[in-house]
Scaffold this active site. Structure first.
Site: not given
Ligand code: Q9C
Ligand code: ZN
Length: 678
Positions: A22, A137, A174, A176, A267, A307
């Site tokens: 994935d 999230h 973070d 996001h 991140d 990451y």
């Molecule tokens: N096209 C945290 O950093 N990316 N979560 C999804 C979908 C997900 C990050 C992209 C990134 C989640 C805790």
């Molecule tokens: Zn994040």
């Protein structure tokens, strides 16, 4: 007062892993946790922390935030085979289940609550929990973005319930948007939620309208949700610090939280494939240090994303080192926020103006721009020179990241003085000081006379001046030689002592010395062009002294027992100081000071983020309480201010604005709006 830093880590949380291909989820690997912990071991930080064991979160605790349906689905995955796990995972946006995921997520919740308990029960002052899966999230009824249970949100509800807390601040650094946390608290005025996030005008995941700056909370929670969207990649140290100075910190001080929780994703750091930002590991030391000034130091840091294994683990180390009160390394790079960051900062300030007294007198005559905000990425760039490069080739990028992280290695390994604070035994202050202090032998009189007469021949003719110079120089010498981190000296002639201290430091080779005067003092004009920056805080304007680049006069009179000085420290003094990047700070407190003790303690606490925490305090004041508080601040104690912070009057806001307008071309961290022609 509580001391010590808790560290929570349980290897079992590395057992949650992706079992199939994935490309979206494959960055959330177990090594994120083990690499961070190994780096903490490498720097000998683990043994300096208080080890607190993780535990499982109970169902009751998980249900503080989540629905029973969500809990049941999560539990049911424990006995599923791979095919079933894959099917359930497909019900969510970016989540994967492993047979041990429920156990890990429950440990992540429990670890976070153990940290909250350790801090709230006074077993430690602060701490960090290294957990997986992350949480911010995750929503009441859904896993999302690698998160199953919202660890930090559960912790906030738990702290409210168990300890009766009425004000909790959640800082989500973070990269996001923690939309899960926003949804959980958007109607709740007891939890102030701040998040900055890569947004790119809604192009970046999770691409929600409600991640923009105008989502300020709902109902009774209006004003308690703060979103700072980054509309470009490449944000760096100065953008993050500007966001703290001009948005988060003033709100946080006005809010006056009883506990601070950090949704600590790395991140947002350099090298991260998700964030594409430029902030170096050092900046997390600064962010941590700034938050340590709130809630009497009660700070719980909980891992979220991150990451790039190297960037992540070095940033975790910077955070823990700072929690342990090591000196703060200098940030690198030019200190000026980019235009896009300033735009975002201006927008969130305008959106929050109705809810915060500190913003009450903000000029928002530009507001018509806000209603026409575009949801499409802006392709044109009004001022490219101040903006980050949009595209850099991958090769260059990787090399740049490596160089930054190498530079950082020098920073994190810089020696820690075994003793923080130096003083001489000249006064009662010595035995009042909190340990560890180092009592320094005064310098020999003849030596000092010879030294100081070089600079100020007539000064040393007076005996009491000579005597206080002996004490001061002995201490300053220890600071310059890095034998101690900071020092405190009481002097009957502070301005003379400071004059000599400045000359001596520049003579020693320091390129930038920041000197803050508080109170009425004869300021000896400095002739060390550009090597000294003076900020003079006094009640009345000194005749004939208007502010210039290297001499700034800030007229500020605090009402008795009402501390409004925080807004000047955050909105003015810190931005100027960070723009200047001093390598030594001298703070002189003299008679007729117009600032109360809590304001002065705050100044000392916050300025310790600069100059690798090298501060010389020169006190000309017989108030033992003041000396004690300064000594405490230098030793790293957090300020307790019993909710006394009040916003400044319109007159003061106006005064500060004039100064800002005058100086923001020289000291760019002052910039927080794009009007007035930046
Ligand atoms: N096209 C945290 O950093 N990316 N979560 C999804 C979908 C997900 C990050 C992209 C990134 C989640 C805790
Ligand atoms: Zn994040």
């Amino acid at each position: 007062m509580a001391s010590g830093t808790a560290l929570i880590y349980d290897e079992e949380m590395t057992s949650h892993k992706l079992l199939w291909d994935d490309p979206i989820c494959d960055i959330e690997v177990p090594e994120r946790l083990s690499a961070s912990y190994e780096q903490l071991q490498f720097y000998h930080l683990v043994e300096r922390c208080v080890h607190v064991p993780a535990r499982e979160g109970t169902e009751e605790e998980i249900l503080l935030v989540h629905s029973s349906e969500h809990l049941e689905v999560a539990k049911s995955t424990q006995t599923m085979d791979e095919e079933e796990l894959k099917r359930v995972s497909g019900n969510y946006d970016a989540f994967f289940f492993h047979p041990n995921t429920y156990r890990c997520a429950s440990l992540a919740v429990g670890a976070t609550l153990q940290l909250v308990d350790s801090v709230m029960l006074g077993k430690v002052c602060n701490g960090m929990a290294l957990v997986r899966p992350p949480g911010h999230h995750s929503q009441r009824n859904a896993a999302n973005g690698f998160c199953l249970f919202n660890n930090v949100a559960i912790a906030a509800e738990y702290a409210k319930l168990k300890y009766g807390l009425q004000r909790i601040l959640i800082v989500d650094w973070d990269v996001h948007h923690g939309q899960g946390t926003q949804y959980i608290f958007e109607e709740d005025p007891s939890v102030l939620y701040f998040s900055w996030h890569r947004y790119e005008h809604q192009e970046f995941w999770p691409s929600l309208k409600e991640s923009d700056y105008d989502a300020v909370g709902l109902g009774r929670g209006k004003g308690f949700n703060i979103n700072l969207p980054w509309n470009k990649v490449g944000m760096g140290n100065s953008d993050y610090l500007a966001a703290f100075f001009h948005v988060l910190l003033p709100m946080a001080f006005e809010f006056d939280p009883e506990l601070v929780l950090v949704s600590s994703g790395y991140d947002s750091g350099i090298g991260d494939p998700e964030g594409q930002m430029n902030a170096t590991p050092e900046v997390f030391a600064h962010l941590t240090h700034l938050l340590m000034q709130l809630a009497n130091g009660k700070l719980c840091v909980i891992l979220e994303g991150g990451y790039h294994l190297k960037s992540l683990s070095e940033s975790v180390c910077m955070t823990v080192k700072t929690l342990l009160r090591d000196p703060i390394p200098q940030v690198t790079g030019e200190m000026a926020p980019c235009l896009s960051a300033i735009e975002s900062i201006q927008n969130v300030r305008a959106a929050h103006k109705p809810y915060w007294k500190w913003l009450m007198y903000e000029d928002t005559s530009f507001l018509h721009n806000l209603s026409t905000k575009s949801h499409l990425p802006k392709k044109t760039n009004t001022n490219p020179s101040t903006d980050h490069e949009d595209k850099i080739t991958n090769d260059n990028e990787a090399a740049k990241v490596e160089r930054f992280l190498e530079l950082h290695m020098r920073n994190i390994l810089f020696p820690v003085p075994p003793i923080r604070t130096a003083t001489t035994q000249s006064k009662a202050s010595a035995y009042l000081l909190p340990a560890p202090v180092c009592v320094v032998k005064e310098m020999d009189k003849n030596e000092v006379e010879a030294l100081a007469s070089d600079f100020y021949a007539d000064l040393v003719k007076e005996d009491k001046t000579l005597h206080s110079l002996c004490s001061m120089l002995a201490i300053l010498d220890k600071i310059l030689k890095k034998e101690v981190c900071n020092g405190i000296v009481d002097s009957p002639t502070a301005s003379a002592s400071v004059g000599v201290a400045l000359r001596y430091s520049v003579h020693f080779g320091f390129q930038r010395v920041l000197c803050v005067f508080v109170g009425d003092m004869q300021i000896i004009p400095n002739t060390e062009d550009g090597k000294v920056l003076v900020i003079n805080i006094c009640e009345k304007e000194q005749s004939g002294k208007t502010s210039s680049k290297h001499f700034i006069s800030l007229n500020w009179k605090e009402d008795a027992d009402r501390s409004d000085f925080f807004s000047a420290v955050l909105g003015f003094i810190l931005p100027v100081a960070y723009s200047y990047q001093p390598d030594l700070i001298v703070i002189a407190v003299g008679p007729n000071r117009s600032i109360g003790i809590s304001g002065i303690s705050l100044l000392f606490g916050l300025l310790q983020g600069l100059a690798e925490s090298r501060i010389l305090a020169v006190i000309e004041d017989t108030d033992l309480n003041l000396i004690q508080n300064v000594a405490k601040a230098l030793a790293g104690a957090s300020v307790s201010h019993s909710g006394a912070y009040v916003p400044p009057t319109q007159e003061k806001v106006h005064k500060m604005k004039i100064l800002k307008d005058q100086l923001q071309q020289d000291w760019k961290m002052l910039q927080c709006s794009v009007k007035d022609g930046i």
